[in-house]
Write a protein that holds these residues in place. Structure first.
Motif, PDB file in Angstrom:
ATOM      1  N   TYR A 213       0.570  -1.300  -0.011  1.00  0.00           N
ATOM      2  CA  TYR A 213       0.017  -0.046  -0.101  1.00  0.00           C
ATOM      3  C   TYR A 213       0.881   1.273   0.305  1.00  0.00           C
ATOM      4  CZ  TYR A 213      -3.896  -2.989   0.921  1.00  0.00           C
ATOM      5  OH  TYR A 213      -4.835  -4.041   0.995  1.00  0.00           O
ATOM      6  N   GLY A 214       2.260   1.132  -0.040  1.00  0.00           N
ATOM      7  CA  GLY A 214       2.844   2.413  -0.118  1.00  0.00           C
ATOM      8  C   GLY A 214       3.125   3.229   1.264  1.00  0.00           C
ATOM      9  N   GLY A 490       8.969  -7.345   7.356  1.00  0.00           N
ATOM     10  CA  GLY A 490       8.924  -6.428   6.184  1.00  0.00           C
ATOM     11  C   GLY A 490       9.485  -5.060   6.366  1.00  0.00           C
ATOM     12  N   THR A 491       9.242  -3.993   5.740  1.00  0.00           N
ATOM     13  CA  THR A 491       9.610  -2.789   5.761  1.00  0.00           C
ATOM     14  C   THR A 491       8.690  -1.810   5.504  1.00  0.00           C
ATOM     15  OG1 THR A 491      10.817  -2.210   3.839  1.00  0.00           O
ATOM     16  CG2 THR A 491      12.422  -3.332   5.217  1.00  0.00           C
ATOM     17  N   GLY A 492       8.951  -0.674   6.073  1.00  0.00           N
ATOM     18  CA  GLY A 492       7.972   0.432   5.552  1.00  0.00           C
ATOM     19  C   GLY A 492       8.393   1.694   5.605  1.00  0.00           C
ATOM     20  N   PHE A 493       7.941   2.587   4.893  1.00  0.00           N
ATOM     21  CA  PHE A 493       8.491   4.042   4.680  1.00  0.00           C
ATOM     22  C   PHE A 493       7.129   5.126   5.036  1.00  0.00           C
ATOM     23  CE2 PHE A 493       6.812   3.536   0.543  1.00  0.00           C
ATOM     24  CZ  PHE A 493       6.522   4.717   0.057  1.00  0.00           C
ATOM     25  N   ARG A 494       7.696   6.299   5.185  1.00  0.00           N
ATOM     26  CA  ARG A 494       6.533   7.362   5.566  1.00  0.00           C
ATOM     27  C   ARG A 494       7.047   8.551   5.027  1.00  0.00           C
ATOM     28  NH1 ARG A 494       3.665  10.841   9.439  1.00  0.00           N
ATOM     29  NH2 ARG A 494       5.426  10.406  10.855  1.00  0.00           N
ATOM     30  N   GLU A 521      10.761   8.519   7.210  1.00  0.00           N
ATOM     31  CA  GLU A 521      11.230   7.272   8.072  1.00  0.00           C
ATOM     32  C   GLU A 521      11.174   6.089   7.206  1.00  0.00           C
ATOM     33  OE1 GLU A 521       8.068   7.863  10.989  1.00  0.00           O
ATOM     34  OE2 GLU A 521       8.517  10.051  11.455  1.00  0.00           O
ATOM     35  N   ARG A 522      11.811   5.342   8.145  1.00  0.00           N
ATOM     36  CA  ARG A 522      12.028   3.803   7.515  1.00  0.00           C
ATOM     37  C   ARG A 522      11.615   2.891   8.660  1.00  0.00           C
ATOM     38  NH1 ARG A 522      13.894   2.871   2.262  1.00  0.00           N
ATOM     39  NH2 ARG A 522      12.882   0.918   2.957  1.00  0.00           N
ATOM     40  N   SER A 523      11.084   1.821   8.494  1.00  0.00           N
ATOM     41  CA  SER A 523      10.595   0.845   9.627  1.00  0.00           C
ATOM     42  C   SER A 523      11.093  -0.518   9.157  1.00  0.00           C
ATOM     43  CB  SER A 523       9.324   1.027  10.241  1.00  0.00           C
ATOM     44  OG  SER A 523       8.408   0.514   9.001  1.00  0.00           O
ATOM     45  N   TYR A 524      11.428  -1.447  10.180  1.00  0.00           N
ATOM     46  CA  TYR A 524      11.449  -2.843  10.144  1.00  0.00           C
ATOM     47  C   TYR A 524      10.855  -3.572  11.039  1.00  0.00           C
ATOM     48  CZ  TYR A 524      15.700  -0.603   7.577  1.00  0.00           C
ATOM     49  OH  TYR A 524      16.336   0.159   6.637  1.00  0.00           O
ATOM     50  N   ASN A 525      10.240  -4.587  10.522  1.00  0.00           N
ATOM     51  CA  ASN A 525       9.293  -5.120  11.510  1.00  0.00           C
ATOM     52  C   ASN A 525       9.195  -6.683  11.240  1.00  0.00           C
ATOM     53  OD1 ASN A 525       6.304  -6.416  11.572  1.00  0.00           O
ATOM     54  ND2 ASN A 525       6.183  -4.911  13.039  1.00  0.00           N
ATOM     55  N   VAL A 526       8.812  -7.263  12.411  1.00  0.00           N
ATOM     56  CA  VAL A 526       8.636  -8.697  12.555  1.00  0.00           C
ATOM     57  C   VAL A 526       7.555  -9.139  13.263  1.00  0.00           C
ATOM     58  CG1 VAL A 526      10.408  -9.366  14.177  1.00  0.00           C
ATOM     59  CG2 VAL A 526       9.657 -11.067  12.635  1.00  0.00           C
TER      60      VAL A 526
END
Length: 762
Positions: A213-214, A490-494, A521-526
């Motif tokens: 979803y971006g 996964g990773t995310g950005f905002r 911003e960057r995120s890394y999630n498990v």
């Protein structure tokens, strides 16, 4: 007005008389027990059985017709009935079905799959769940979802956002039918004014969904899925009033436009014009609101059941809060303080399956949002337009693989009267305009029976930040037909736009200060999820447990502490992390007792560098350590009565103080909102409900000497400053404070009674 609407709805419920013709009667049972409120369709006519499983369908013509009976927890049943001039009585026997995990979900993978087969953990909440504690908006209704908390951000205007697993509202993406119509300036209003009569279900994904979803889907995703016009009731209505003077009306109707088009229209109306000040600070405890929203969804019938839908929504709201003597002639002045917000939104959502052999879908959305606000004498005007388009190709390229390829593009336009869109070098206004194109691919590989591997990668290009990649991977292991283990990473950005997402910062006396050029911003999630279900003839149990860890760099966190007159933003010199566990338990017994309870334990903090370069931990404001929710329902089938007891409880959270002398507690107490409701179903078309909200009569005023700082001097006319701009302690200001309404963590509304009525005509 309320009385007239009640009378109208009673007339509609009573006046839906059957046409002349043959009558079909029957009783729906499962063994010796009646099945309450089963759906029965005979030809083109449909009804809902009563609490004893009895139903009547009139106006039938001679011939062979198909009778289809469905009920939650039972297998669908189809019968062939011959009508030959006389009434017919039909006994219906349903068979129980183990389907606790068999709901259809689309949010986790953008494809319709059974919930048990989805590699991404998706939570589903139906209208029946939200009816247990009826609310004037979906924003408030989400307070009983475990790990999700509606957060108020201002004591005066009562605007807020949604926290998922302790993360702030801008980290949550909100979509309608999968389309991102809510973001930035609209995030505060996206969950208000959606006609609940048109909602089929709400799907929630906790954890990053940026791979599909971006931007903005960093902390989670809330997807509001509307009803299909083909299957929606012909007429629905729900009206409610409370002892505080709140009035809510929600109605929907379905009708045909020619032979191939079905239209669904819904209206949501909310009005509260009763200023109350129970805590004695001369400010309204609850913001006064006048809101209307109209939603229309059109569905076209096409060859080969191809999809073609078009939906539109119009939303308008006038809200204000402030000093009790405020009225609109004081709007924008510095004599009587008030926060007045005019909001207007238009939304368009479409989905079209291309007329080709391949499964290719073109989806799009467009939104226009305008806001005109005064926070005291500070004017804020904002204009935002978002266009979004997406081409989706669903195809299996190899055996045991199912792939999804997508092209997306998003256009953002934003303009306001602040320095956010003002070019100081040329002394001209320059609205923010940019296009973000994106490409993503996803592949689901059935490795072997019971094992599914999902991989995905998304590429976006932002004109200011360049190329952004967000990969993700998910693994599902079906340990048995009753146990599923899911592992997601996964990773995310905002991409941040402070003046749209943090517009609540304009309230009060604080000003916004950005100390550097902000990076995305960057995120890394498990995330690890485990579900286990037990089923017997008399009861069913579902256990859903998750644990997660999210790591953020370049995170932008508002600094309320350095200067009481400012909210300072910059990229975090360090990192922040969110980790925790959540547990949901659903227990249903004998088709009468239904229980859902959940608990979340979390640790959300930032790690900054001190002057020596060492990292130290600091807890975030307005973030609880633990929380719990529950919903208990018991039905008396013979009487058609259902009792609902719902509630939530939150642990302490750090609160924003203005100075070391601020006498208000630095942390909130343990607090809980609990509700009780009784519903009486009179027929398949009519039910009446009544109850009590905030049963314990709890408000934040119980634990603090005051909530709004210097409510007696909202324009800071009596505040004295030293040469450096610091607030001075004076006899009239012994704590060295300025006016500020940001000390808020829970609603100020006391106990209130409510009464409502629902009508549904199939």
């Amino acid at each position: 007005m309320v009385r007239q609407i009640f009378i109208l709805l009673f007339i509609l419920a009573a006046g839906a008389a059957g046409a002349q013709g043959v009558v079909l009667r029957g009783t729906v049972r499962a063994g010796a027990q009646p099945v309450s409120f089963a759906s029965v369709r005979a030809g083109s006519k449909s009804v809902t059985a009563d609490s004893l499983g009895q139903f009547t369908i009139d106006g039938l013509k001679d011939g062979v017709i198909t009778v289809r009976v469905t009920a939650a927890g039972f297998k669908p049943l189809s019968l062939q009935i011959t009508i030959a001039g006389s009434d017919v009585a039909v006994p219906v026997e349903l068979e129980k079905e183990e389907q606790l995990l068999e709901d259809i979900v689309v949010t986790g993978t953008m494809k319709a799959v059974r919930r048990s087969e989805s590699p991404v953990a998706v939570e589903i909440y139906t209208p029946q769940f939200f009816k247990k504690n009826p609310s004037p908006s979906l924003f408030e209704a989400l307070q009983h979802v475990n790990g999700v908390r509606p957060q108020l951000n201002c004591n005066v205007c009562n605007t807020g956002d949604i926290h998922i697993n302790g993360l702030e509202g801008p980290y949550t993406m909100i979509t309608i039918d999968g389309m991102p119509i809510v973001s930035s300036l609209a995030s505060v209003y996206g969950l208000f004014g959606i006609p609940t009569q048109l909602i089929d279900r709400v799907e929630i994904v906790k954890g990053p969904a940026s791979g599909l979803y971006g931007s903005e889907a960093v902390g989670g995703l809330i997807n509001i899925i509307t009803r299909s016009p083909e299957t929606a009731p012909a007429l629905t209505a729900d009206i409610m009033a409370t002892s505080w003077g709140e009035f809510t009306a929600d109605a929907g109707t379905r009708f045909r436009l020619g032979k191939k088009a079905v239209n669904l229209v819904g209206i949501n109306y909310f009005n509260y014009q009763n200023p109350l000040d129970r805590n004695g600070d001369n400010f309204t405890d609850v913001t006064l609101q006048h809101r209307i929203s109209v939603f229309n969804k059109l569905s076209l019938s096409r060859r080969n059941d191809r999809v073609a839908t078009l939906a539109a929504r119009w939303f308008y709201e006038d809200r204000w809060g402030g000093e009790m003597q405020w009225n609109k002639r004081f709007r924008g002045t510095d004599s009587v303080y008030g926060e007045s917000i005019y909001t207007s939104r238009q939304e368009l959502i479409g989905n079209y399956q291309l007329p080709v052999p391949e499964k290719i879908f073109l989806a799009f959305s467009a939104t226009a949002h305008r806001q005109n606000s005064y926070y005291g004498d500070v004017l804020y005007t904002g204009d935002q337009k978002i266009l979004f388009g997406q081409l989706l190709w669903d195809r299996s390229f190899f055996p045991h693989h199912n792939s999804l390829i997508g092209l997306a593009a998003r256009y953002n336009y934003y303009d306001d009267n602040s320095t956010a869109t003002f070019d100081v070098t040329t002394n001209t206004n320059r609205p923010d305009r940019y296009v973000i194109p994106g490409l993503f691919i996803q592949d689901e590989w059935t490795v072997k029976t019971g094992h599914l591997l999902l991989t995905g990668l998304r590429y976006d290009y932002h004109p200011a930040h360049g190329s952004i990649l967000t990969p993700r991977v998910a693994y599902k292991w079906s340990l048995s037909d009753k146990q599923v283990l899911r592992l997601n990473a996964g990773t995310g950005f905002r991409v941040v736009n402070l003046f749209t997402e943090e517009h609540a910062a304009l309230t009060g006396a604080r000003t916004v200060e950005v100390t550097e050029t902000l990076k995305p911003e960057r995120s890394y999630n498990v995330n690890l999820n485990y579900t286990h279900r037990w089923q017997s003839k008399k009861r069913s149990v579902l256990l859903d447990a998750s644990t997660w860890f999210s790591y953020f760099n370049n995170q932008i966190i508002p600094d309320y502490d350095s200067d009481p007159n400012k909210i300072i933003y910059n990229n975090l010199d360090g990192y922040s992390a969110s980790k925790g566990i959540t547990l949901n338990l659903e227990w249903n017994a004998a088709n009468r007792l239904k229980t859902l309870a959940g608990i979340t334990l979390q640790d959300v903090a930032k790690y900054e560098k001190d002057q020596a370069g060492k990292l130290y931990k600091k807890e975030l404001v307005l973030t609880e350590k633990w929380s719990g929710t529950w919903s208990i329902s018991y039905t008396f089938p013979a009487a058609g009565v259902t009792l609902d007891y719902t509630g939530n409880i939150y642990g302490p959270m750090r609160l924003p103080l203005l100075s070391p002398l601020d006498p208000r507690p630095a942390a909130s107490p343990v607090w809980s909102l609990q509700n009780l409701q009784v519903t009486r179903r009179f027929s398949t078309r009519l039910e009446v409900y009544a109850g009590i909200k905030n049963l314990l009569n709890w408000t934040p005023a119980r634990s603090a000497p005051f909530l709004i700082a210097r409510a007696d001097d909202p324009f800071d006319k009596k505040v004295q400053y030293d040469a450096a701009g610091n607030v001075q302690v004076t006899p009239g200001n012994p704590y060295g404070l300025t006016f500020d309404p940001s000390y808020v963590y829970a609603p100020n509304q006391e106990r209130r009674f409510f009464l409502g009525m629902r009508v549904s005509v199939k």
